[in-house]
Design an enzyme around this catalytic site. Sequence first.
Site, mmCIF file in Angstrom:
data_model
loop_
_atom_site.group_PDB
_atom_site.id
_atom_site.type_symbol
_atom_site.label_atom_id
_atom_site.label_comp_id
_atom_site.label_asym_id
_atom_site.label_seq_id
_atom_site.Cartn_x
_atom_site.Cartn_y
_atom_site.Cartn_z
ATOM 1 N N HIS A 111 -1.788 17.660 0.543
ATOM 2 C CA HIS A 111 -2.156 18.475 -0.623
ATOM 3 C C HIS A 111 -3.514 18.090 -1.174
ATOM 4 O O HIS A 111 -3.863 18.491 -2.286
ATOM 5 C CB HIS A 111 -1.078 18.353 -1.713
ATOM 6 C CG HIS A 111 0.214 19.002 -1.304
ATOM 7 N ND1 HIS A 111 1.384 18.820 -2.002
ATOM 8 C CD2 HIS A 111 0.531 19.815 -0.266
ATOM 9 C CE1 HIS A 111 2.363 19.509 -1.413
ATOM 10 N NE2 HIS A 111 1.870 20.103 -0.356
ATOM 11 N N CYS A 138 -23.628 20.403 -5.204
ATOM 12 C CA CYS A 138 -23.227 19.893 -3.894
ATOM 13 C C CYS A 138 -24.335 18.994 -3.342
ATOM 14 O O CYS A 138 -25.516 19.380 -3.359
ATOM 15 C CB CYS A 138 -22.977 21.068 -2.954
ATOM 16 S SG CYS A 138 -22.719 20.578 -1.246
#
Length: 239
Positions: A111, A138
């Site tokens: 997950h 980013c």
Amino acid sequence: MPRHVVVLTGAGISAESGLGTFRDAGGLWANHRIEDVATPEGFIKNPQLVHYFYNQRRAELQRVAPNAAHHALVDLEAELEVGMGGGLTLITQNVDDLHERAGSRSVLHMHGELLKARCEACAAVFPWHRDLGSEDVCIACGHSSLRPRIVWFGEVPFHLDAIDAAMARADLFISIGTSGSVYPAAGLVRLARTLGVRTVELNLEPSENHDFFDESHQGPAATIVPAFIADLLARYKKA
Ligand code: APR
């Protein structure tokens, strides 16, 4: 004695380290709507709320430590590798880093992980330990399109091929601290049974798929996991 053990963990193994579970009384889903903080739609609708939810949980990791259950799995892995020439595949639904901090080396976070971020523009994934927000950029492409590297409801979990491969060579499947309410993780016990693999549940209370297990022990993970592993190894040393 088993040689290849597959372990699946859920929020219950981290509960005694002080991290909340999801579906117990007062759990995370009692205080947040899943659709608001754990779906792609929720992130589009209100990214600040989603970042806040995961920033809170990421910050909690500074204040917690692995417990005896996490450490017992490290001991079992060492025994299987050194003593048996086998191994342990650790699959976790948890997004904390307590297994790694206990010493587990290869953890399949199906997950995702709180301590990683993913760029929605270029798909780069990299470590992220501080608060994450819409203004962060980013490091690979410079776009401000980062999200927590968490699998939200409706998205495909990670490592499914590795999980299937591990289950195919397993001779013991142990489920620890999970309610058995989210698939595909909750389906692994049935896969184990169809493969003829022995199944054990270690949980505070019987889970939703309790009836599928060959053996089950109830109690707090930090107590019953070390006890189960000590008994397993003792039986092996007698054999
Ligand atoms: N020791 C052992 N088990 C415990 C303890 C404890 N101290 N405390 C709670 N538990 C058990 C509960 O009885 C319950 O069965 O852990 C389980 C926790 O269940 P959930 O809160 O549903 O957590 P989990 O099974 O990990 O959830 C699966 O659902 O929301 C998604 O992505 C999220 O990974 C999560 C997935």
